[in-house]
Scaffold this active site. Sequence first.
Site, PDB file in Angstrom:
ATOM      1  N   ARG A 165       0.791  -1.224   0.000  1.00  0.00           N
ATOM      2  CA  ARG A 165       0.000   0.000   0.000  1.00  0.00           C
ATOM      3  C   ARG A 165       0.829   1.282   0.000  1.00  0.00           C
ATOM      4  O   ARG A 165       0.632   2.148  -0.837  1.00  0.00           O
ATOM      5  CB  ARG A 165      -0.947   0.004   1.210  1.00  0.00           C
ATOM      6  CG  ARG A 165      -1.945  -1.112   1.200  1.00  0.00           C
ATOM      7  CD  ARG A 165      -2.906  -1.046   2.383  1.00  0.00           C
ATOM      8  NE  ARG A 165      -3.826   0.063   2.282  1.00  0.00           N
ATOM      9  CZ  ARG A 165      -4.816   0.284   3.167  1.00  0.00           C
ATOM     10  NH1 ARG A 165      -4.982  -0.531   4.189  1.00  0.00           N
ATOM     11  NH2 ARG A 165      -5.618   1.308   3.018  1.00  0.00           N
ATOM     12  N   HIS A 203      -8.073  -4.010  -6.859  1.00  0.00           N
ATOM     13  CA  HIS A 203      -7.783  -3.285  -5.613  1.00  0.00           C
ATOM     14  C   HIS A 203      -8.872  -3.527  -4.575  1.00  0.00           C
ATOM     15  O   HIS A 203      -9.930  -2.886  -4.617  1.00  0.00           O
ATOM     16  CB  HIS A 203      -7.673  -1.779  -5.910  1.00  0.00           C
ATOM     17  CG  HIS A 203      -6.942  -1.004  -4.863  1.00  0.00           C
ATOM     18  ND1 HIS A 203      -5.597  -1.179  -4.606  1.00  0.00           N
ATOM     19  CD2 HIS A 203      -7.359  -0.045  -3.998  1.00  0.00           C
ATOM     20  CE1 HIS A 203      -5.216  -0.360  -3.641  1.00  0.00           C
ATOM     21  NE2 HIS A 203      -6.270   0.349  -3.255  1.00  0.00           N
ATOM     22  N   TYR A 224     -18.390  12.988 -11.990  1.00  0.00           N
ATOM     23  CA  TYR A 224     -18.383  14.219 -12.784  1.00  0.00           C
ATOM     24  C   TYR A 224     -17.130  14.364 -13.640  1.00  0.00           C
ATOM     25  O   TYR A 224     -17.140  15.110 -14.621  1.00  0.00           O
ATOM     26  CB  TYR A 224     -18.490  15.445 -11.871  1.00  0.00           C
ATOM     27  CG  TYR A 224     -19.762  15.491 -11.067  1.00  0.00           C
ATOM     28  CD1 TYR A 224     -21.007  15.536 -11.691  1.00  0.00           C
ATOM     29  CD2 TYR A 224     -19.725  15.494  -9.673  1.00  0.00           C
ATOM     30  CE1 TYR A 224     -22.179  15.580 -10.952  1.00  0.00           C
ATOM     31  CE2 TYR A 224     -20.886  15.537  -8.925  1.00  0.00           C
ATOM     32  CZ  TYR A 224     -22.107  15.572  -9.567  1.00  0.00           C
ATOM     33  OH  TYR A 224     -23.262  15.610  -8.834  1.00  0.00           O
TER      34      TYR A 224
END
Length: 836
Positions: free
Chosen positions: A34, A80, A124
């Site tokens: 990570r 993931h 968006y």
Amino acid sequence: MTAPNARERILPRLIDEEVKESFINYSMSVIVSRALPDVRDGLKPVHRRVLYAMNELGLLPGRPYKKSATVVGDVLGKYHPHGDSSVYDALVRMVQDFSLRYPLVDGQGNFGSMDGDSAAAYRYTEARLTRAAIEMLTDIDKNTVDFAPNFDDRLEEPRVLPAGFPSLLVNGSTGIAVGMATNIPPHNMREVISAVVALIDNPELTGAELRKYVKGPDFPTGGYIYGRAGIADYQDTGRGRIIMRARAVIEEKESSGKSQIVVTEVPYQVNKAKLVADIAELVREQKLTGISALRDESDKDGVRVVIELKRDAIPRVVLNQLYKHTAMQSTFGVIMLALVPDPHTRQLVPKVLTLRQCLDHYIGHRHEVIVRRTQFDLDKALDREHILEGLKIAVDNIDEVIALIRAAEDTPTASLQLQARFGLSERQAEAILNLRLAKLTGLERDKLEEELREVRTFIVELRGILESKPRRMDILKGELLKVSETYGDERRTEIVSDEGEFSIEDLIAEEEMVVTITHGGYIKRTPLSLYNRQGRGGRGKASADLKENDFIEHFYVASTHTYMLIFTDDGRCFWLKVHELPQAGRNTRGKPIVNLINVTPDTRIRSIVVTKEFSDTEFLLFCTRNGTVKKTALSQYSNPRVNGIKAIKIEQDDELMDVQVTSGNNDVVLATRHGLSVRFHESDVREMGRDTTGVKGIELRPSDQLVGMVVIKREATLLVVTERGLGKCSEVSEYRVQKRGGKGILTLNRTAKTGDVVALMEVVPEDELMLMTRQGIAIRSKVSEIRVTGRAAQGVKLVALDDQDVVSAVARVIPDEKENEGEEGDTPVELGGDGE
């Protein structure tokens, strides 16, 4: 209590062992999977998965954008097993050109700003890969890197990317793991690639030699880096401290004549909106002075923060205050921590790396990529050669092949018969059976033979590459140089030599300044060049536009780079640099001195000593109005406090008159207002501490007081000036040496025409004088125009005064060559801003 299930397997275990093992497993998961980047491609797993998923989705440069939600969903569903915010945050950072030196994702929509604004929701925004990202993924389909199963074993994902350029150094990385952290700054691609090429050519390069190529970090936001020591530290040890500064320019507004500081680049990772807010808060708290307005005029074309200054503010000093008190100066703590493959187990382990080690690991990785790619191409070429050889056999024996196929019962039988008759493999026989009739034309047969020759030539080339490491290294260099030519650009961050606490003198030209202090407490500095030389007896020119009942009380000439020790009438000492004084024109008052040093409005400035260093071999000689003198080492005044330090203990009915620097072996002349003087050797005054009173220097008569002190340091004459504008020069030899404490001898024939003595100083014919009057008139004249007379003479007129005006101060001016070359009567030029 529920009874245990007979099928359950319960293993008793100590809780401390379980916690220890679980925490270690968790820590290693965070470290490896990570938080830390791989030294080979410079990416963390989440960034690598985002780029790979976008490549698989076909989001390539030149193709239409797709919603970021598509990418986030694809990464979460395939690779993931964590939250969507971590994936989207990683994607957003790879879009931001103020976070990555060379962005890897091309975004469309709101992806945040330098003001700390967060990106719009992923429903968006849209994204696709940049061309630089394609370089990171090139040849990933040629078995150049290892793949591993994803979290549910349905798919495979790359353990590392081929990395066409050293992304770890070029784009940097930041991450916090368990018990460790990484903070790698971005660098210029051209510099890093040139270092890789140089290291390939000369594997014995040292860290110092590599610094000729990699100058230091190159932040996407530009700015300055002060000092190279921190750069050398992290490049040689893997840890260092980089001092960053905002880039600012000083502009002068033509309409108002005021100056303004315009910030055009901020330090890396500094929130611009917070920076502006912090400056405003410091101005409100009066920790920053001299600022009248603050505006953020930044737009899509770049950063522009405008800091308007007050008319009497010194731009360079205000800029230095901004660097000192705000994030315009920040520190980047470098920790070159990355995951490195263990040479034996191939497992990734965290390690702090030097610059040389980072480059070595990248070179090793790219070399392996080239070997595996070449082997992949060779395998494909050999396979094609095998097929083409079978097809050529078939074409050469086409009639027999056709007859055999027509006589066969089915396709498997035809395949077996072809293999037996012509010695073909199963794959070759299958290719012959799939051959179209159009391939049997003469033209197609020629093409087949041509392709076979090309494949065989290619095979020879690939085998030559695999057999020669120098050839592989040449390929590596060639590919990197092509990337550098395509994506490399000029350095944005400028590196300068100075580091630590920045010295303002580096920005201010050294020049002589006239420093004036009025009786009302106003101080200013004015370039000496604004004052023109005039003949003796002239009317002079106005030196200050003073308030009523105010007058020039102190007048000095000093360089902008020198220290000014300011001594007050109550015996305290304050520090100032000449460049810290407000610069103003000849006809302005200046700024209240109480704004520069911590004194009350009724405190009077008695002396200013100019020095560039504080030596143990030099002394300060004090004299008071009542004739007391004291000698103290100059070094005892090198560490003043905000409220000043005690320079001399003053008796209740006394006050400090003058302070001068001595060598310890000088003669001293004291003069009184009534025209008396005494000359004694400095050794008559023993060295004392700061907080002492001193000893008697001259015995004063009733109503008389001390007006001046001269420390004789050269072959010169003593100049005496009276309040009615008369002056005379006398040889030093006319003042005989006496013991201190005597009543003295006559130094001027005092009459109503001369008035009282106002000044005594040491001069030579090459010197020039500047006389100031209480009404603000200044005149500059040559000492050579004043004739040398006897000790008791009255002298000649130096300045023509009005009936109500008197001379208040006198200073010596040493002209430079450029001034001597000019003509008398030249019109002086008014300077604004900081005079540079």
